[in-house]
Design an enzyme around this catalytic site. Structure first.
Site, PDB file in Angstrom:
ATOM      1  N   ASP A  67       8.353   5.368   8.549  1.00 49.99           N
ATOM      2  CA  ASP A  67       7.875   6.676   9.019  1.00 49.99           C
ATOM      3  C   ASP A  67       6.961   7.438   8.063  1.00 49.99           C
ATOM      4  O   ASP A  67       6.370   8.445   8.429  1.00 49.99           O
ATOM      5  CB  ASP A  67       9.073   7.552   9.404  1.00 49.99           C
ATOM      6  CG  ASP A  67      10.050   7.716   8.251  1.00 49.99           C
ATOM      7  OD1 ASP A  67       9.681   7.415   7.099  1.00 49.99           O
ATOM      8  OD2 ASP A  67      11.195   8.159   8.509  1.00 49.99           O
ATOM      9  N   GLY A  68       6.879   6.994   6.803  1.00 48.71           N
ATOM     10  CA  GLY A  68       6.020   7.703   5.850  1.00 48.71           C
ATOM     11  C   GLY A  68       6.666   8.900   5.184  1.00 48.71           C
ATOM     12  O   GLY A  68       6.029   9.595   4.398  1.00 48.71           O
ATOM     13  N   ASP A  99       4.265  -4.512  -7.100  1.00 48.68           N
ATOM     14  CA  ASP A  99       3.667  -3.289  -6.551  1.00 48.68           C
ATOM     15  C   ASP A  99       4.272  -2.053  -7.219  1.00 48.68           C
ATOM     16  O   ASP A  99       3.802  -0.938  -6.987  1.00 48.68           O
ATOM     17  CB  ASP A  99       3.863  -3.214  -5.032  1.00 48.68           C
ATOM     18  CG  ASP A  99       5.309  -3.405  -4.614  1.00 48.68           C
ATOM     19  OD1 ASP A  99       5.893  -4.442  -4.986  1.00 48.68           O
ATOM     20  OD2 ASP A  99       5.868  -2.522  -3.940  1.00 48.68           O
ATOM     21  N   ASN A 100       5.297  -2.249  -8.039  1.00 48.98           N
ATOM     22  CA  ASN A 100       5.898  -1.121  -8.750  1.00 48.98           C
ATOM     23  C   ASN A 100       5.616  -1.191 -10.245  1.00 48.98           C
ATOM     24  O   ASN A 100       6.340  -0.599 -11.045  1.00 48.98           O
ATOM     25  CB  ASN A 100       7.415  -1.080  -8.506  1.00 48.98           C
ATOM     26  CG  ASN A 100       7.756  -0.703  -7.070  1.00 48.98           C
ATOM     27  OD1 ASN A 100       6.956  -0.042  -6.402  1.00 48.98           O
ATOM     28  ND2 ASN A 100       8.917  -1.104  -6.606  1.00 48.98           N
ATOM     29  N   ARG A 139       3.828   5.855   2.059  1.00 50.65           N
ATOM     30  CA  ARG A 139       4.290   7.236   2.229  1.00 50.65           C
ATOM     31  C   ARG A 139       3.887   8.087   1.029  1.00 50.65           C
ATOM     32  O   ARG A 139       4.548   9.060   0.688  1.00 50.65           O
ATOM     33  CB  ARG A 139       5.796   7.274   2.409  1.00 50.65           C
ATOM     34  CG  ARG A 139       6.546   6.596   1.279  1.00 50.65           C
ATOM     35  CD  ARG A 139       7.948   7.028   1.318  1.00 50.65           C
ATOM     36  NE  ARG A 139       8.757   6.196   0.463  1.00 50.65           N
ATOM     37  CZ  ARG A 139      10.037   6.383   0.327  1.00 50.65           C
ATOM     38  NH1 ARG A 139      10.627   7.344   0.978  1.00 50.65           N
ATOM     39  NH2 ARG A 139      10.731   5.606  -0.461  1.00 50.65           N
ATOM     40  N   ARG A 146      -1.513  -0.077  -9.565  1.00 53.31           N
ATOM     41  CA  ARG A 146      -0.426  -1.034  -9.841  1.00 53.31           C
ATOM     42  C   ARG A 146      -0.979  -2.447  -9.958  1.00 53.31           C
ATOM     43  O   ARG A 146      -2.103  -2.709  -9.495  1.00 53.31           O
ATOM     44  CB  ARG A 146       0.571  -1.007  -8.663  1.00 53.31           C
ATOM     45  CG  ARG A 146       1.136   0.362  -8.388  1.00 53.31           C
ATOM     46  CD  ARG A 146       1.093   0.664  -6.885  1.00 53.31           C
ATOM     47  NE  ARG A 146       1.407   2.084  -6.646  1.00 53.31           N
ATOM     48  CZ  ARG A 146       2.619   2.555  -6.526  1.00 53.31           C
ATOM     49  NH1 ARG A 146       3.639   1.737  -6.562  1.00 53.31           N
ATOM     50  NH2 ARG A 146       2.835   3.838  -6.357  1.00 53.31           N
ATOM     51  N   ASP A 159       7.638   4.686  -9.379  1.00 53.45           N
ATOM     52  CA  ASP A 159       8.450   4.441  -8.183  1.00 53.45           C
ATOM     53  C   ASP A 159       9.942   4.386  -8.480  1.00 53.45           C
ATOM     54  O   ASP A 159      10.554   3.312  -8.558  1.00 53.45           O
ATOM     55  CB  ASP A 159       7.993   3.169  -7.446  1.00 53.45           C
ATOM     56  CG  ASP A 159       6.754   3.450  -6.601  1.00 53.45           C
ATOM     57  OD1 ASP A 159       6.188   4.551  -6.731  1.00 53.45           O
ATOM     58  OD2 ASP A 159       6.354   2.580  -5.819  1.00 53.45           O
ATOM     59  N   GLY A 199       0.806  -1.231   0.000  1.00 51.98           N
ATOM     60  CA  GLY A 199       0.000   0.000   0.000  1.00 51.98           C
ATOM     61  C   GLY A 199       0.829   1.266   0.000  1.00 51.98           C
ATOM     62  O   GLY A 199       2.059   1.227   0.113  1.00 51.98           O
ATOM     63  N   LYS A 244       4.555  12.357  -2.308  1.00 55.53           N
ATOM     64  CA  LYS A 244       5.385  11.247  -1.819  1.00 55.53           C
ATOM     65  C   LYS A 244       6.272  11.778  -0.704  1.00 55.53           C
ATOM     66  O   LYS A 244       7.079  12.684  -0.924  1.00 55.53           O
ATOM     67  CB  LYS A 244       6.238  10.685  -2.969  1.00 55.53           C
ATOM     68  CG  LYS A 244       7.055   9.465  -2.569  1.00 55.53           C
ATOM     69  CD  LYS A 244       7.628   8.765  -3.776  1.00 55.53           C
ATOM     70  CE  LYS A 244       8.533   7.609  -3.376  1.00 55.53           C
ATOM     71  NZ  LYS A 244       9.055   6.892  -4.539  1.00 55.53           N
TER      72      LYS A 244
HETATM   73  P1  AMP Z   1       9.210   0.644  -2.609  1.00 52.45           P
HETATM   74  O1  AMP Z   1      10.305  -0.338  -2.465  1.00 52.45           O
HETATM   75  O2  AMP Z   1       9.648   2.084  -2.521  1.00 52.45           O
HETATM   76  O3  AMP Z   1       8.363   0.391  -3.804  1.00 52.45           O
HETATM   77  O4  AMP Z   1       8.281   0.461  -1.336  1.00 52.45           O
HETATM   78  C1  AMP Z   1       7.676  -0.752  -0.977  1.00 52.45           C
HETATM   79  C2  AMP Z   1       6.624  -0.481   0.051  1.00 52.45           C
HETATM   80  O5  AMP Z   1       7.200   0.119   1.212  1.00 52.45           O
HETATM   81  C3  AMP Z   1       5.508   0.444  -0.414  1.00 52.45           C
HETATM   82  O6  AMP Z   1       4.330  -0.011   0.169  1.00 52.45           O
HETATM   83  C4  AMP Z   1       5.941   1.771   0.175  1.00 52.45           C
HETATM   84  O7  AMP Z   1       4.861   2.641   0.356  1.00 52.45           O
HETATM   85  C5  AMP Z   1       6.572   1.356   1.494  1.00 52.45           C
HETATM   86  N1  AMP Z   1       7.566   2.322   1.990  1.00 52.45           N
HETATM   87  C6  AMP Z   1       8.803   2.557   1.491  1.00 52.45           C
HETATM   88  N2  AMP Z   1       9.432   3.498   2.218  1.00 52.45           N
HETATM   89  C7  AMP Z   1       8.581   3.883   3.203  1.00 52.45           C
HETATM   90  C8  AMP Z   1       8.636   4.814   4.283  1.00 52.45           C
HETATM   91  N3  AMP Z   1       9.702   5.571   4.516  1.00 52.45           N
HETATM   92  N4  AMP Z   1       7.552   4.914   5.074  1.00 52.45           N
HETATM   93  C9  AMP Z   1       6.462   4.162   4.877  1.00 52.45           C
HETATM   94  N5  AMP Z   1       6.344   3.268   3.904  1.00 52.45           N
HETATM   95  C10 AMP Z   1       7.389   3.118   3.070  1.00 52.45           C
HETATM   96 MG    MG Z   2       6.847   1.113  -4.555  1.00 56.11          MG
END
Ligand code: AMP
Ligand code: MG
Length: 527
Positions: free
Chosen positions: A141-142, A276-277, A114, A206, A286, A111, A129
């Site tokens: 932390d988001g 998810d990407n 962030r 996605r 992403d 999901g 973002k």
């Molecule tokens: P990503 O590898 O960037 O595609 O992220 C994979 C998942 O981790 C997605 O659900 C992102 O929203 C979540 N995510 C990545 N970095 C953070 C963050 N700093 N805080 C919260 N969720 C994160």
């Molecule tokens: Mg992602």
């Protein structure tokens, strides 16, 4: 765009629509705590107010597309809008629920951890973002840091101008707050500047948005989301039915393949092709530990997390596209209950990939006709490029100068592209000479002249890409409060195929200092 003089009285005229949230199911729980969210497509969330928001850059192109005037983007209202400091009356912020296969394994619910969507302007969703936690943040932390936000901001715009389907970026801002990160996951955490990129796309849906419902056997909501997607983004396919679901999958397969062929053409390695990407609209989405090929290398991956198996290496991206499409097919299967139509499409992907990638390589070589020997010519070229550590961007651009009447000197036209020119001797030199002889004789089968060929080649072989070390230079300066390189690269990369005589310094091999430097060739997911 080094300084923004704010006009506090300007009111943003934009009205946001909420098509996504108006038509789909909201999570009933309005708490912003981390949890499993079921039977809904999104959760209502509110961005965290940044303590000292500051606008670093605005993409003038996206600004215009969305209809923001210059007066508006220099207003505090705009700054507040793109940093989540205040929410426009017509905006109803939300985070999407999706799952995904990460590195080949089902990872369950992921999901928007962030990313917070504000609603749509002219049919384009605006997403922040790095604007704070959501129910999907999974103990993170988001927030987002400046370095990764600069990388996403510059690269998504650069990709658009290269002609690669992608999400766009409207603005890059600082939050004024610090965020703790362990860049190399080696126990060395440090505070970094927090930042927010406002991203724009027709949709951020996605593969994982569909997979999550299939994984939970929630067919009712899977169908609802598929109908929404078809009606909104694929209306030409007609009223949703079993046949239309298959056509929908075919359309996603086509656009995914199209996107990956573009990546291969420009030498872009996504780095984290998890499901998810993967956008259902075939957009590059992403931007994390992505990288650009410097030395042409089919085995290269920029992502440290992927160093061992190299699942997401350059040469494997088309296969991974297929693997991801299998996961999407599995997710859509309950709506069709027949495997054959999906299998036929996936089988076809393999053939199409071969044909389209040959066609793409032909354009890079300035060949218009299709000849049987092209397959060998291309394979031998790739072998040579790989064996010689050859800068991909430089090579193809310089190749356009090659004159077919002097094949033995062919290598001189591209000598600038070799990272270790002293190694081009003996067998390797013979292989190159042989290749140039073959290429020269192949060019004689074309009926375009030298000038025409050059022109064509330069339309598909970029002169300027966001080399890994360039992004890092922009980051290093920005960390010190100097945003001039962000502006310089933003402008440069708007015309990646054009000669830009004042910017020749960026048409050069990666400097040696950047070969193994973190951020330049070694990227992590920590962002
Ligand atoms: P990503 O590898 O960037 O595609 O992220 C994979 C998942 O981790 C997605 O659900 C992102 O929203 C979540 N995510 C990545 N970095 C953070 C963050 N700093 N805080 C919260 N969720 C994160
Ligand atoms: Mg992602």
């Amino acid at each position: 765009m080094s300084s923004y003089k704010y006009e506090p009285r300007v009111i943003l005229k934009s009205h946001l629509t909420n098509h996504f949230t108006d038509h789909l199911i909201a999570d009933l729980n309005k708490e912003n705590n981390q949890r499993q969210v079921v039977e809904s497509m999104f959760s209502w969330v509110t961005p965290v107010k940044p303590s000292h928001p500051k606008l670093i850059h605005v993409s003038r192109e996206v600004q215009q597309e969305l209809g923001f005037s210059q007066g508006e983007v220099t207003s505090t209202k705009f700054l507040d809008f793109v940093t989540g400091n205040s929410i426009l009356k017509t905006s109803k912020p939300y985070a999407m629920c999706y799952g995904g296969h990460q590195f080949g394994h089902w990872a369950g619910q992921l999901g928007d951890g962030r990313a917070i969507n504000l609603g749509e302007i002219n049919g384009k969703t605006i997403q922040l973002k790095g604007a704070g936690p959501t129910p999907y943040s999974r103990n993170a932390d988001g927030f987002a840091v400046l370095r990764s936000s600069i990388r996403e901001y510059l690269c998504s715009e650069a990709m658009h101008h290269l002609g690669v389907p992608t999400t766009r970026a409207l603005s890059l801002s600082l939050t004024g707050d610090l965020v703790m990160r362990d860049i190399m996951y080696d126990g060395n955490s440090a505070y970094e500047k927090g930042a927010i990129t406002s991203r724009v796309a027709r949709s951020f849906l996605r593969f994982g948005n569909y997979e999550i419902f299939a994984a939970r056997n929630d067919i009712k909501n899977l169908r609802r989301l598929v109908h929404y997607t078809i009606n909104t983004y694929f209306p030409a396919l007609g009223k949703p039915s079993k046949e239309v679901y298959v056509c929908f999958f075919q359309a996603i397969t086509n656009s995914t393949l199209e996107m990956i062929i573009h990546w291969q053409r420009v030498g872009f390695v996504h780095g984290v092709m998890n499901t998810d990407n993967m956008s259902v609209l075939g957009l590059t989405i992403d931007y994390g530990p992505y990288g650009w090929l410097e030395g042409f290398d089919l085995d290269w991956t920029p992502n440290t997390t992927d160093r061992q198996h190299k699942r997401y290496r350059y040469g494997n991206q088309p296969n991974i596209g297929l693997w991801n499409l299998y996961q999407l097919a599995n997710a859509l299967y309950p709506l069709v209950e027949e495997a054959a139509p999906f299998e036929a499409i996936l089988e076809d992907y393999k053939t199409c990939f071969k044909t389209k990638s040959q066609d793409m390589m032909r354009t890079k070589l300035g060949l218009q006709r299709s000849k049987k020997i092209d397959q060998d010519l291309i394979a031998q070229l790739e072998d040579n490029l790989q064996a010689s550590e050859t800068d991909m961007t430089l090579f193809f651009r310089q190749l356009s100068f090659f004159k077919a009447d002097a094949p033995v000197q062919g290598i001189q036209f591209v000598s600038e592209a070799f990272y270790r020119p002293e190694e081009i001797q003996g067998t390797l030199k013979e292989q190159w000479d042989l290749w140039f002889t073959r290429y020269a004789s192949r060019l004689k089968d074309e009926n375009i002249n030298y000038q025409q060929r050059r022109k064509r080649m330069n339309l598909v072989n970029p002169k300027y890409v966001l080399r890994n070390y360039m992004a890092q230079l922009a980051i290093d300066k920005a960390e010190k409060g100097d945003y001039s390189l962000i502006e310089e690269f933003y402008e440069l990369l708007k015309k990646p195929y054009d000669e830009q005589p004042h910017s020749e310094q960026w048409f050069a091999k990666r400097p040696e200092w950047a070969r193994h430097k973190v951020g330049c060739s070694v990227l992590s997911c920590s962002s």
